[in-house]
Design a protein around this motif. Structure first.
Motif, mmCIF file in Angstrom:
data_model
loop_
_atom_site.group_PDB
_atom_site.id
_atom_site.type_symbol
_atom_site.label_atom_id
_atom_site.label_comp_id
_atom_site.label_asym_id
_atom_site.label_seq_id
_atom_site.Cartn_x
_atom_site.Cartn_y
_atom_site.Cartn_z
ATOM 1 N N VAL A 132 0.851 -1.199 0.000
ATOM 2 C CA VAL A 132 0.000 0.000 0.000
ATOM 3 C C VAL A 132 0.887 1.249 0.000
ATOM 4 N N VAL A 134 3.774 1.395 -1.284
ATOM 5 C CA VAL A 134 4.327 1.498 -2.634
ATOM 6 C C VAL A 134 3.371 2.284 -3.523
ATOM 7 N N VAL A 135 2.077 1.981 -3.401
ATOM 8 C CA VAL A 135 1.087 2.705 -4.211
ATOM 9 C C VAL A 135 1.144 4.198 -3.900
ATOM 10 N N ILE A 136 1.197 4.536 -2.604
ATOM 11 C CA ILE A 136 1.236 5.958 -2.241
ATOM 12 C C ILE A 136 2.507 6.606 -2.763
ATOM 13 N N SER A 138 4.650 5.732 -5.038
ATOM 14 C CA SER A 138 4.937 5.789 -6.471
ATOM 15 C C SER A 138 4.120 6.880 -7.156
ATOM 16 N N MET A 139 3.057 7.360 -6.503
ATOM 17 C CA MET A 139 2.244 8.379 -7.154
ATOM 18 C C MET A 139 2.676 9.796 -6.787
ATOM 19 N N ILE A 140 3.706 9.915 -5.956
ATOM 20 C CA ILE A 140 4.107 11.261 -5.560
ATOM 21 C C ILE A 140 5.001 11.873 -6.622
ATOM 22 N N ALA B 31 -2.577 12.508 -5.387
ATOM 23 C CA ALA B 31 -1.384 13.120 -5.981
ATOM 24 C C ALA B 31 -1.720 13.651 -7.364
ATOM 25 N N ARG B 33 0.200 13.250 -10.087
ATOM 26 C CA ARG B 33 0.940 12.619 -11.155
ATOM 27 C C ARG B 33 -0.021 11.979 -12.142
ATOM 28 N N PHE B 295 7.196 3.392 -13.929
ATOM 29 C CA PHE B 295 5.952 4.070 -13.587
ATOM 30 C C PHE B 295 4.783 3.483 -14.367
ATOM 31 N N ILE B 300 1.435 -1.678 -11.337
ATOM 32 C CA ILE B 300 1.571 -1.491 -9.885
ATOM 33 C C ILE B 300 0.264 -1.876 -9.202
#
Lengths: 289, 336
Positions: A132, A134-136, A138-140, B31, B33, B295, B300
């Protein structure tokens, strides 16, 4: 003066009976000292890339050698230990803070809130938290800063403290001294702060250490996947770089061995500390030694 | 075991999956992105094309993926697709589908993680029980600090150390991967042997990282368990040591071990994922690393979701089996 000496003597005598606590505290203190003394002796700027010769083995000039980017690894270790400790302690403190609030709301007041809070922490505890995170992470967008890293890790480190505190508050709430305090006119907040909190201290300390260990573990795990604070030389990021630049295959043991040793020492220290604090909080365990 | 317990437990299972899916859906949207824009500008740069019309293209793609719809509608579609295990196309490995990639990685992870967990729980429990057993050989007592250290060191550091010792210094095991490049994958004996050869080190990292935890926990339970009256009674009856140890002491404290196994599976799979990364093992962990570094948003999501499902299913199975393990427990009825 005499009273102080007596007290110190008492602490020392207790430490001898609880060697886990003593060794845990010593390891953590040693790491903190390494960071503090290190940053006095070695300039932290040497931990930045391109400040030294690249890929040097340990020598008198670079005691732990340098990495491919010309970072002085001794300086990196000192700065990195500090950063990693800071992530752990701050995220642990935030997690504990949320845990205290939710644990008291849930355990002391009960009712509908209790159902929701207990349900939420039970559900989240069975979910593998790293993914979880990782999900947060990776979206930053852009580079992850230290404070952001702390917040990300802290956001999911409140469940265990919440559960532990809730369980303790539930049993404590029924004790006679709480009834007496209420009858003598204390309001709920006073009861919580003056009566329950002091009795909870050992549990709070144990929860804090456990939350810290969890936060360090999570932050290093994220770093392993390349989701750490990329421009900062934390211990996790140092290992990440050493793996992605194949340090082991190139025989650059001085790149990955020191962070590995420090991280291992940190976890052993935190583990011993938790075990030692558990012994204070849970006298029943003492017989098992 | 009553029907109402089973239903309740199934309800909890659905709740966990739903909460996880919802988190995965909403968290990234906090976010700013945008995977589509990032992907397009990357391809555009790679092609040396500086973007006119990128904005229109973005709109087009967003319409295609339903991203122009209101959030609750998107959420509805997302839940429907997730229910069908349809995670769309991989962005980095287009036109591969996410599901296909995951299905290729899944057996590796389940095999490695399952075997390693089984071995470490069995070995750890046995060692822990012996540590607390007063009649056990003396040398076992000296193992305690060893187990203490092992249980504190994370799996992936163990992996690094093993990799250095047994693949780099003494070259008896491969440096990584799931099987040799030179061997064609087939269901033949040499290939299976090759797979086993490759899985020794990652498996050992998981076992060593886990065994200390189980041993310590078992020891703590056993110390308390040995004080029970039924042990004294069994001794008074003159039963053999082995029988008392296995049937009376060990059996009764195995149950709490099962509970904590169900609780810590999530932690353990996080460790397994990182061990895979260290060894480049072709399972879900390595796939997740690839997805993160490219990405690949859909990938993911898919990998994270499938990991959550694996753990939820495993926990569900253990909870359903638990009353069968322990006849004292009758869920759904009030116990007094």
């Amino acid at each position: 003066m005499n009273a102080l000496r007596k007290r110190l003597w008492g602490v020392a005598a207790y430490c001898r009976r609880n060697p886990k606590l003593l060794s845990g505290v010593s390891i953590i203190l040693a790491l903190v000292l390494f960071w503090l003394i290190g940053s006095l002796l070695v300039s932290p700027t040497r931990a930045a890339s391109l400040t030294g010769l690249p890929s040097q083995p340990p020598s008198w000039q670079y005691l732990l050698g340098t990495d491919t980017h010309g970072r002085d690894l001794l300086a990196v270790m000192m700065v990195g230990t500090g950063l990693t400790l800071r992530i752990g302690f701050l995220a642990g403190a935030i997690g504990l803070g949320i845990g205290i609030i939710l644990g008291f709301l849930s355990g002391y007041y009960g009712g509908f809130l209790d159902t929701v809070i207990k349900g939420a922490s039970d559900v989240l505890l069975t979910v593998p938290l790293l993914v979880v995170l990782v999900v947060i992470a990776s979206m930053i967008p852009g580079v992850i800063s230290l404070n952001l890293m702390i917040l990300i890790v802290a956001s999911l480190s409140w469940m265990l403290p919440t559960r532990a505190i809730r369980a303790q508050v539930l049993t404590m709430r029924e004790k006679a001294y709480i009834q007496v305090a209420k009858l003598s006119g204390m309001n709920n907040l006073e009861v919580i702060v003056k009566e329950i909190m002091p009795n909870l201290l050992p549990y709070l300390a144990a929860s804090f250490v456990a939350a810290t260990a969890g936060a360090v573990l999570a932050s290093i795990g994220l770093s392993f996947l390349g989701l750490g604070p990329q421009h900062l030389p934390t211990l996790g990021m140092t290992i990440y770089w050493s793996i992605s630049f194949a340090a082991m295959l190139r025989g650059m043991w001085w790149w990955w061995v020191p962070p590995t040793v420090i991280i291992a020492a940190l976890f052993v220290g935190l583990f011993l500390l938790t075990a030692g604090l558990d012994e204070i909080a849970n006298p029943r365990l003492r017989r098992g030694i | 075991m009553t029907i109402s317990y089973l239903l309740k437990r199934l309800g909890f299972f659905v709740l966990v999956i739903w909460v996880a899916a919802t988190l995965i859906f909403f968290l990234p949207r906090l976010a700013e992105r945008n995977p589509i824009v990032e992907r397009m500008s990357e391809t555009a740069q790679a092609a040396g094309f500086i973007g006119e019309g990128l904005a229109e293209m973005q709109k087009d793609w967003e319409a295609k993926f339903g991203l122009d719809k209101p959030l609750w509608k998107q959420y509805q579609y997302y839940l429907r697709d997730t229910l069908r295990l349809d995670f769309g196309y991989s962005l980095a490995y287009y036109p591969a589908k996410v599901v296909d990639q995951m299905m290729r990685a899944l057996p590796w992870t389940i095999g490695l993680f399952g075997m390693a967990t089984l071995i470490s729980v069995v070995l750890g429990s046995l060692a822990g029980a012996l540590l607390a057993w007063p009649k056990a050989p003396r040398f076992l007592q000296y193992l305690l600090p060893f187990f203490l250290t092992l249980s504190a060191v994370p799996y992936y550091l163990m992996g690094l150390i093993l990799l250095f010792l047994f693949a780099f210094t003494i070259r008896i095991f491969p440096l990584g991967g799931g099987y040799s490049v030179a061997v064609a994958p087939s269901l033949s004996f040499p290939f299976i042997l090759d797979i086993l050869h490759h899985s020794v080190l990652p498996g050992l990292a998981l076992v060593l990282g886990g065994v200390g935890f189980w041993a310590l926990q078992m020891r703590a339970m056993m110390v308390l368990g040995l004080e029970e009256d039924y042990i004294t009674f069994a001794e008074a009856k003159g039963l053999g040591r082995k029988r008392i140890f296995l049937r009376y002491a060990l059996r009764n404290v195995l149950l709490p071990q099962a509970t904590s196994l169900a609780l810590s599976l999530g932690m353990m799979i996080s460790g397994a994922i990182l061990v895979e990364v260290v060894f480049g093992y072709p399972g879900l962990g390595t796939l997740l690393l690839k997805a993160v570094s490219g990405f690949d948003y859909n990938l993911i999501n898919g990998v994270v979701f499938i990991i959550i499902i694996i753990i939820a299913v495993a926990t569900l199975l253990m909870d359903v089996l638990y009353p069968w393990l322990d006849p004292r427990i009758t869920y759904g009825r009030r116990m007094r």
